[in-house]
Design an enzyme around this catalytic site. Structure first.
Site, PDB file in Angstrom:
ATOM      1  CG  ASP A  63      -1.847   1.142   1.348  1.00 28.52           C
ATOM      2  OD1 ASP A  63      -1.710   2.103   0.565  1.00 28.52           O
ATOM      3  OD2 ASP A  63      -2.733   1.100   2.219  1.00 28.52           O
ATOM      4  CG  ASN A  90       0.343   5.145 -12.531  1.00 28.57           C
ATOM      5  OD1 ASN A  90      -0.266   5.898 -13.284  1.00 28.57           O
ATOM      6  ND2 ASN A  90      -0.111   3.934 -12.216  1.00 28.57           N
ATOM      7  CE1 TYR A 154      -7.683  11.122 -10.359  1.00 30.14           C
ATOM      8  CE2 TYR A 154      -8.251  13.032 -11.689  1.00 30.14           C
ATOM      9  CZ  TYR A 154      -7.527  11.862 -11.514  1.00 30.14           C
ATOM     10  OH  TYR A 154      -6.653  11.447 -12.486  1.00 30.14           O
ATOM     11  CB  ALA A 156      -8.485  18.353  -3.532  1.00 31.81           C
ATOM     12  CE  LYS A 158      -4.104  12.075 -10.145  1.00 31.91           C
ATOM     13  NZ  LYS A 158      -2.882  11.223 -10.173  1.00 31.91           N
TER      14      LYS A 158
END
Length: 303
Positions: A63, A90, A154, A156, A158
């Site tokens: 994780d 990624n 998502y 926030a 990125k």
């Protein structure tokens, strides 16, 4: 041959490598002669990816938000395979739907995987990159600068990874470690296919200008990313025309708000706005991992 293929023989670490962009980047790197360490939550799926690679590949089930587990994996990679000269951060998940009714656990998990997981990855593997004077590629998104409604966690996260990478780039430049940011548009992964099952998310993408709403094959995106890795590029755009959006970044929030103010009421009449939970198979794995500590490190090696 070395001049023609500058990546041959090097070691790359790719997180979120069980599927989608991570698996495609691993395949493209291996095709260019790179040895690959595949990191992700799903050991069996990582093994399947590793068997498709043309070079030596090792799998580590971990994780990326677990600091101690990632430190152990980084130490094992270094001891068994050597210091990496390429790290691709990624691993990422997404959820959609109105913020006010979103599940706090899912919302937080998106930020943990995308932003905190990227920081944990950098902290674990930067000692190796400092030794090799390597290259860290942070996978970001057009959501880093074009925040969209119904995707608050998502967007926030990125925006956060973009700032993280920019900070690290300035901090590490004098130590000959390059940091790149990859801005991805819509990519044909299970995350996007899952999002398209929800009327509102599908309709919102459909109202974007034609070039901006196109979904690009994951193999094509991986090719753009690996070319950026070869060049140690500070920015990588997938598709390349996205660089044209950078000069108009300050105006994008106003444009998005203007469009949303007109489109969301119409969409709300046609479909119920609902929280999606974590999207795609990768999101399901992240959901299972949420609140669970520890790691299980395994491997698949091909000499």
């Amino acid at each position: 041959m070395r001049d023609r293929n500058p990546l041959a023989g090097r070691l790359a670490v790719v997180t979120g490598a069980a599927r989608g962009v991570g698996a495609a980047v691993a395949r493209e790197l291996a095709h260019r002669g790179v040895r690959v360490a595949l990191l992700g939550r799903e050991g069996e799926t990582l093994e399947l990816v590793a068997r498709t690679l043309e070079t030596e590949a090792h799998c580590f089930e971990v994780d990326v938000t677990n600091d101690a587990a990632m430190e152990r994996v980084a130490a094992e990679v270094s001891a068994r395979l050597g210091r990496p000269s390429i790290v691709v951060a990624n691993a990422g998940v997404a959820e959609g739907g109105p913020f006010v009714t979103s599940d706090p656990v899912s919302w937080r998990r998106v930020v943990e995987v995308n932003l905190v997981g990227s920081a944990v990855t950098a902290r674990a593997f930067l000692p190796g990159l400092l030794t090799t004077h390597g290259y860290l590629l942070q996978i970001a998104s057009t959501a880093s600068f074009g925040a969209a409604p119904m995707m608050s966690a998502y967007c926030a996260s990125k925006a956060g990874v973009e700032s993280l990478a920019q900070s690290l780039r300035a901090e590490l430049a004098h130590r000959r470690v390059e940091v790149g940011i990859a801005y991805l548009s819509w990519t044909g992964t299970d995350m996007i296919r899952d999002a398209d099952r929800y009327d509102v998310l599908r309709e919102l993408r459909g109202h974007m200008p034609p070039p901006a709403r196109r979904v690009h094959p994951v193999e094509q995106v991986a090719g753009w990313l690996v070319r950026g890795i070869e060049r140690r590029s500070p920015t990588v755009y997938a598709p390349p025309w996205l660089r044209l959006a950078q000069p108009v970044r300050p105006f994008l929030p106003q444009v998005v708000t203007w469009v949303s103010r007109r489109q969301l009421p119409r969409l709300e009449e046609r479909a119920r706005f609902e929280a999606t939970g974590l999207l795609g198979a990768g999101g399901q794995a992240a959901r299972r991992a949420s609140g669970q500590g520890g790691d299980r490190s395994g491997r698949h090696a091909r000499p």
